[in-house]
Design an enzyme around this catalytic site. Structure first.
Site, PDB file in Angstrom:
ATOM      1  N   HIS A 167      -3.136  45.066  47.375  1.00  0.00           N
ATOM      2  CA  HIS A 167      -3.809  43.832  46.577  1.00  0.00           C
ATOM      3  C   HIS A 167      -3.228  43.838  44.989  1.00  0.00           C
ATOM      4  O   HIS A 167      -2.722  44.991  44.721  1.00  0.00           O
ATOM      5  CB  HIS A 167      -5.237  43.658  46.548  1.00  0.00           C
ATOM      6  CG  HIS A 167      -5.730  45.285  46.335  1.00  0.00           C
ATOM      7  ND1 HIS A 167      -6.151  45.340  44.890  1.00  0.00           N
ATOM      8  CD2 HIS A 167      -6.304  46.159  47.105  1.00  0.00           C
ATOM      9  CE1 HIS A 167      -6.644  46.571  44.804  1.00  0.00           C
ATOM     10  NE2 HIS A 167      -7.142  47.105  45.857  1.00  0.00           N
ATOM     11  N   CYS A 183      -7.234  51.668  48.707  1.00  0.00           N
ATOM     12  CA  CYS A 183      -6.229  50.388  48.851  1.00  0.00           C
ATOM     13  C   CYS A 183      -4.957  50.942  48.062  1.00  0.00           C
ATOM     14  O   CYS A 183      -4.930  51.714  47.359  1.00  0.00           O
ATOM     15  CB  CYS A 183      -6.961  49.460  48.450  1.00  0.00           C
ATOM     16  SG  CYS A 183      -8.038  48.830  49.571  1.00  0.00           S
TER      17      CYS A 183
END
Length: 214
Positions: A167, A183
């Site tokens: 992301h 992440c």
């Protein structure tokens, strides 16, 4: 190009890498945040803040490089130790992006696929994140102050969301660092580029440097 005043307003809501409860420190931090940005790229429903790449280590800037790994074109390969994401291309090349990765003990490794994609996605903490920080907000709408940034690729295994994402980020200074909750984070402008290049179903390999078996 927006003025510095406009950028300060745009960035005023961004979460800081290190927070201080005193207002003067907050103002100083916002000034430092704004120094990272040089303008915006048109997007919907929000424009993407553009980063001054001269502030970054050149090895983390997006570029096309030679690639000798065994993965077929179209595969995403994340090297946790190098802090690089590769999108494998034809002809022994790859597009290489600088990334930020998880703190020690938080990084996920393995093979997954892009199960879905999101534009300016909403964010919510995982149960592990809440257990470590009970004061975290339980949700945040998509926008320039959202931790997921402009785009997100959601990683799945066997049709199940494994709660790890590739992301964007509103903390560009974290690219090349090991500081996320697991992440893989990219510059917003880079994740917009990657998002446009990969479909749902794309294979994603997350590995340690030089280790093709995770």
């Amino acid at each position: 190009m927006p003025s510095r005043r406009i950028l300060l307003v745009l960035l005023a809501g961004l979460p800081l890498a290190a927070c201080n409860a005193h207002a003067p420190a907050r103002v100083a931090a916002v000034d430092e945040d704004a120094a990272w940005y040089i303008g915006t790229m048109p997007d919907q429903p929000f424009d993407v803040p553009l980063v001054d790449r001269s502030r970054m280590d050149p090895k983390y800037r997006r570029q096309t490089v030679a690639y000798t790994g065994p993965e077929k074109p179209g595969t995403i390969v994340v090297d946790i130790d190098e802090r690089h994401l590769y999108l494998v291309q034809d002809g022994g090349q790859a597009i290489r992006y600088g990334v930020g990765v998880g703190k020690l003990g938080f990084s996920w490794k393995g093979v997954a696929s892009v199960g879905r994609k999101g534009v300016w996605p909403d964010w919510g903490p995982t149960s592990r994140m809440v257990s470590l920080n009970p004061d975290l907000p339980r949700s945040r709408r998509g926008g320039v102050d959202n931790p997921l940034g402009a785009r997100a690729l959601y990683l799945y295994q066997g049709g199940r969301d494994i709660l790890f994402r590739i992301h964007g980020t509103n903390e560009p200074w974290s690219i090349g660092e090991q500081m996320s909750s697991g992440c893989v984070r990219m510059l917003n402008e880079d994740v917009v580029d990657l998002y446009a290049r990969v479909p749902v179903g794309t294979t994603v390999l997350v590995k340690r440097h030089g280790r093709y078996r995770v």
